[in-house]
Design an enzyme around this catalytic site. Structure first.
Site, mmCIF file in Angstrom:
data_model
loop_
_atom_site.group_PDB
_atom_site.id
_atom_site.type_symbol
_atom_site.label_atom_id
_atom_site.label_comp_id
_atom_site.label_asym_id
_atom_site.label_seq_id
_atom_site.Cartn_x
_atom_site.Cartn_y
_atom_site.Cartn_z
ATOM 1 N N ASP A 172 0.934 -1.216 0.042
ATOM 2 C CA ASP A 172 -0.068 0.096 -0.114
ATOM 3 C C ASP A 172 0.890 1.285 -0.121
ATOM 4 O OD1 ASP A 172 -2.378 1.499 0.141
ATOM 5 O OD2 ASP A 172 -3.138 0.527 1.900
ATOM 6 N N ASP B 100 -10.986 2.235 -2.933
ATOM 7 C CA ASP B 100 -11.458 1.885 -1.695
ATOM 8 C C ASP B 100 -12.863 1.790 -1.740
ATOM 9 O OD1 ASP B 100 -8.898 1.313 -0.466
ATOM 10 O OD2 ASP B 100 -8.880 3.148 0.211
HETATM 11 C C1 GLA Z 1 -5.674 1.969 1.994
HETATM 12 C C2 GLA Z 1 -6.225 0.760 1.308
HETATM 13 C C3 GLA Z 1 -7.327 -0.060 1.998
HETATM 14 C C4 GLA Z 1 -6.613 -0.677 3.385
HETATM 15 C C5 GLA Z 1 -5.976 0.656 4.253
HETATM 16 C C6 GLA Z 1 -5.417 0.293 5.508
HETATM 17 O O1 GLA Z 1 -6.666 2.690 2.063
HETATM 18 O O2 GLA Z 1 -6.651 1.069 0.001
HETATM 19 O O3 GLA Z 1 -7.581 -1.245 1.137
HETATM 20 O O4 GLA Z 1 -5.722 -1.345 3.160
HETATM 21 O O5 GLA Z 1 -5.312 1.475 3.433
HETATM 22 O O6 GLA Z 1 -5.090 1.267 5.916
#
Ligand code: GLA
Length: 734
Positions: A478, A548
């Site tokens: 990430d 997300d």
């Molecule tokens: C980002 C990712 C999510 C999750 C969060 C965790 O927003 O896109 O899928 O992994 O971080 O903090």
């Protein structure tokens, strides 16, 4: 496929798939001019397309009007500061402070195969699959060499380009602009398509007329960003999904980019694509060289759909290296939307147990397993398992998950550092910051200076230790904030303009190390959802988290925009709970399932709390995934109805390469009063083959020939209510 140089005409002819690309050398000087990119031609064009014989465009016989010539010649790589007043491809600052550069033809090489680029993602191909032209240009005044690389593929309407710039002088030079490719052509009332977005709303399609002046897309965030994509398509005003001319441009890069379309006074259209020149400088000492990222140019006379399928085939066959590229991915369940930070070994095992019963194949432990991270305010950089949460340790958890028959995956955010972390307390200078200025935080975190080897080494070693301590088969990498407050503690002041690109090279180096050290690892890139969804990342990971936003209806637009350039097999897509956590919408579980089917497919929910009827529906969804995965991973994609057309529905098809099996997905975004069935015309089938068509999620059964399915279409039955969906399974009758 082939590349030839016609000496008499001084024309390079590159044939790729059904297309031809031609470069002509203009004037005595040998300016590299762009002659043609389009449908396959048999003959070489003469140089009238370059206009060199038209007065006053004759620079070698009459220098008096060279400026008019420079400003009208269609260039392969646009000069700067000597009379072409359009957007340049290159700019070079000398010790004397001048910036002009005008490289002209010197020599060339043509060979089978394609070279890679050190430290950067690049398209690859075997000698029998592709050919490369190296067009060497020189600016004698600067003693600068510019090598333009062009690769063509046997079966694809694609030209892959990049430039290598070498300083052959005794003095240091500074590149202040170095684009990857430039394409000049006559404007034919062209329109352009770009993808725009925001967090949770990535890659929405925008189409508009290209006007006089400059327009385009860019990033200055140090990463690709949610907001714009390094992609621009130029299309004829009449171009649709099925027909018309479309030129697609895409950059294989994960940092600051710029794609600009410009129409000048002579109605010439120029597209320049490459690294964003804002805040970019690259020092080249004597003998040093710089490689730009690669740009992919696609020509389609079969509309936007033809362009999409060319990008998909190129990326699947010649960019994604992962052994998973054509494999079914394990159906995963991720605990992010299930628990956020509130989980422990017991909770994860409860989820895993229930998931195993439903046929789910992998548990992914998301953010919150390390340091003392209970929310997003701490611990990034402290990649040590929090044994208060993960009681019994990571190996114990992974072994137990494996014993349930599930694989195990884990989340990292390797590029970040929280001010509240052991790492920051020990190495505050590892966070990117400008001395004397309070750096801007985002999500409570700073970015690590990955231009420094010791920083990269430390983080990589921490990851390596975690990954080798247990049977971890998947990593979600990430990256949750853009870069700002740029300064590299180890970069001399004169090289600060190299920071952004060096950062991206640092990320590439770390991901290369990761996939080399763990060759069987399934890597999924992610950036606050889909902020680093770019072809550069595909070189390292076969899939990227799309957004997300897991709401099925918002996902229709996100996935449609994404699939315009990316194969479905790389779009991370999960089923989540309702009301949806991002938009609060309620959609049927079936529709959520068929929407996630367009990508890698998985779940992002607490299965232990899911309504009984939804839990019971999971095995059926998993079965559908297995039934169609091969088709989705390998097939040809056809967009039948766009979510954005305002027709209230979304419809696409995937057809296997043999044109024998296909899947049609249909979602009715809104129910309509007093309406009956809806006609949808299929694509990609064989006209004279009889197909059986069977509904899943709604009654439908027919046997029809391909011509009827494609030209008369099928009547999708009226569905009752908003957000309803259905699938059609199509098989050639034997
Ligand atoms: C980002 C990712 C999510 C999750 C969060 C965790 O927003 O896109 O899928 O992994 O971080 O903090």
């Amino acid at each position: 496929m082939g590349i030839v140089f016609e000496e008499k005409q001084r024309v390079f002819k590159l044939d790729a798939g059904d297309t031809t690309y031609m470069i002509g050398l203009a004037g005595e000087e040998g300016f590299a001019g762009h002659l043609y990119f389009g449908k396959r031609l048999n003959d070489c064009m003469t140089d009238d397309l370059l206009r060199v014989t038209e007065p006053p465009f004759a620079p070698d016989t009459n220098n008096r009007d060279r400026i008019s010539f420079m400003d009208a010649l269609p260039f392969e790589y646009a000069s700067h500061g000597v009379g072409d007043f359009r957007d340049s491809s290159i700019r070079v600052r000398t010790v004397g402070g001048t910036t002009a550069v005008s490289p002209v033809y010197h020599s060339h090489k043509i060979y089978a195969g394609k070279p890679g680029i050190d430290g950067m993602p690049a398209v690859f191909g075997k000698e029998e699959e592709c050919m490369t032209l190296e067009l060497m240009l020189k600016d004698e005044a600067l003693k600068l060499k510019v090598v333009l690389y062009y690769t063509v593929f046997e079966k694809l309407p694609v030209i892959v380009r990049h430039a290598k710039i070498c300083n052959e002088s005794e003095n240091t030079l500074w590149l202040t602009k170095a684009m990857s490719a430039c394409l000049d052509m006559d404007n034919r009332d062209y329109e352009m398509i770009t993808l725009h977005g925001a967090w949770a709303r990535e890659r929405h399609i925008q189409r508009q007329k290209i006007g006089y002046g400059s327009q385009g897309v860019e990033s200055l965030r140090g990463e690709t960003g949610h907001q714009e994509q390094p992609f621009l398509a130029v299309c004829a005003p009449e171009a649709t999904q099925r027909s018309g001319e479309v030129y697609g441009f895409h950059l294989i890069y994960s940092g600051n980019f710029k794609v600009r379309a410009q129409i000048n006074q002579f109605d010439l259209l120029r597209v320049n694509i490459g690294i964003n020149d804002e805040d970019f400088t690259w020092q080249l000492k004597q003998g040093e060289s710089f490689d730009t990222p690669e740009a992919v140019l696609v020509y389609s006379d079969q509309g936007i759909g033809g362009m999409s399928r060319a990008f998909h085939d190129l990326y699947r066959n010649h960019l994604i290296r992962s052994p998973y590229v054509f494999e079914k991915r394990p159906v995963l369940i991720n605990n992010w939307e299930a628990t956020y930070f509130d989980f422990n070994t017991e909770k994860l095992l409860q989820i895993a147990e229930k998931a195993a019963e439903s046929g789910i194949e992998m548990l992914v432990m998301d953010d919150g397993w390390f340091g003392h991270r209970e929310d997003d305010n701490s611990s990034l950089g402290d990649w040590y398992v929090n044994e208060e949460k993960i009681k019994g340790g990571l190996k114990n958890l992974v072994d137990k998950v494996n014993a349930l028959g599930l694989k195990f995956g884990i989340w990292f955010e390797p590029e970040m550092i929280s001010p509240d972390s052991e790492l920051y307390r020990e190495h505050p200078d590892w966070a990117i910051a400008i001395p004397g200025r309070t750096p801007s935080m985002a999500r409570g975190q700073y970015v690590l200076d990955l231009t420094r080897k010791e920083v990269r080494d430390y983080i990589f070693e921490r990851m390596e230790e975690i990954l080798s301590g247990a049977n971890i088969e998947y990593v979600k990498w990430d990256m949750n904030r853009p870069l700002s407050d740029i300064a590299g503690a180890k970069l001399p002041p004169g090289q600060m303009g190299e920071f952004y690109h060096r950062y991206v090279l640092g990320v590439y180096e770390m991901q290369e190390r990761l996939v080399s050290r763990f060759p069987k690892l399934l890597l999924e890139n992610c950036s606050g959802g889909g902020a680093r969804f770019d072809p550069g990342m595909l070189y390292y990971s076969p899939q990227i988290w799309c957004s997300d936003d897991t709401d099925a209806i918002e996902r229709l637009s996100i996935q449609e925009g994404t699939a315009m350039i990316y194969p479905l097999s790389c779009m991370g897509a999960h089923v989540s709970v309702c009301p949806n956590h991002t938009v609060g919408r309620n959609t049927p579980f079936f529709t959520r399932g068929i929407t996630a089917l367009a990508g890698t497919f998985g779940y992002e929910l607490d299965i232990t709390k899911l309504p009984k009827e939804e839990v019971e529906a999971i095995p059926g969804q998993v079965e559908l995934y297995h039934r169609f995965a091969e088709l989705i991973v390998r097939g040809d994609y056809y967009r039948l109805v766009s979510t954005t057309e305002g027709k209230g529905c979304d419809c696409y098809m995937v057809v296997d390469k043999e044109k024998e099996n296909a899947l049609l997905s249909y979602v009715q975004v809104q129910g309509r009063p007093n309406c009956h069935s809806r006609n949808v015309r299929m694509q990609g089938l064989k006209e004279d083959v009889l197909y059986t068509v069977k509904g899943i999620g709604a009654d439908y059964e027919k046997t029809l020939r391909g011509d009827a399915l494609m030209y008369a279409g099928v009547q999708i039955p009226e569905l009752w209510g908003d957000y309803q969906g259905m699938l059609l399974e199509i098989h050639a009758r034997r």
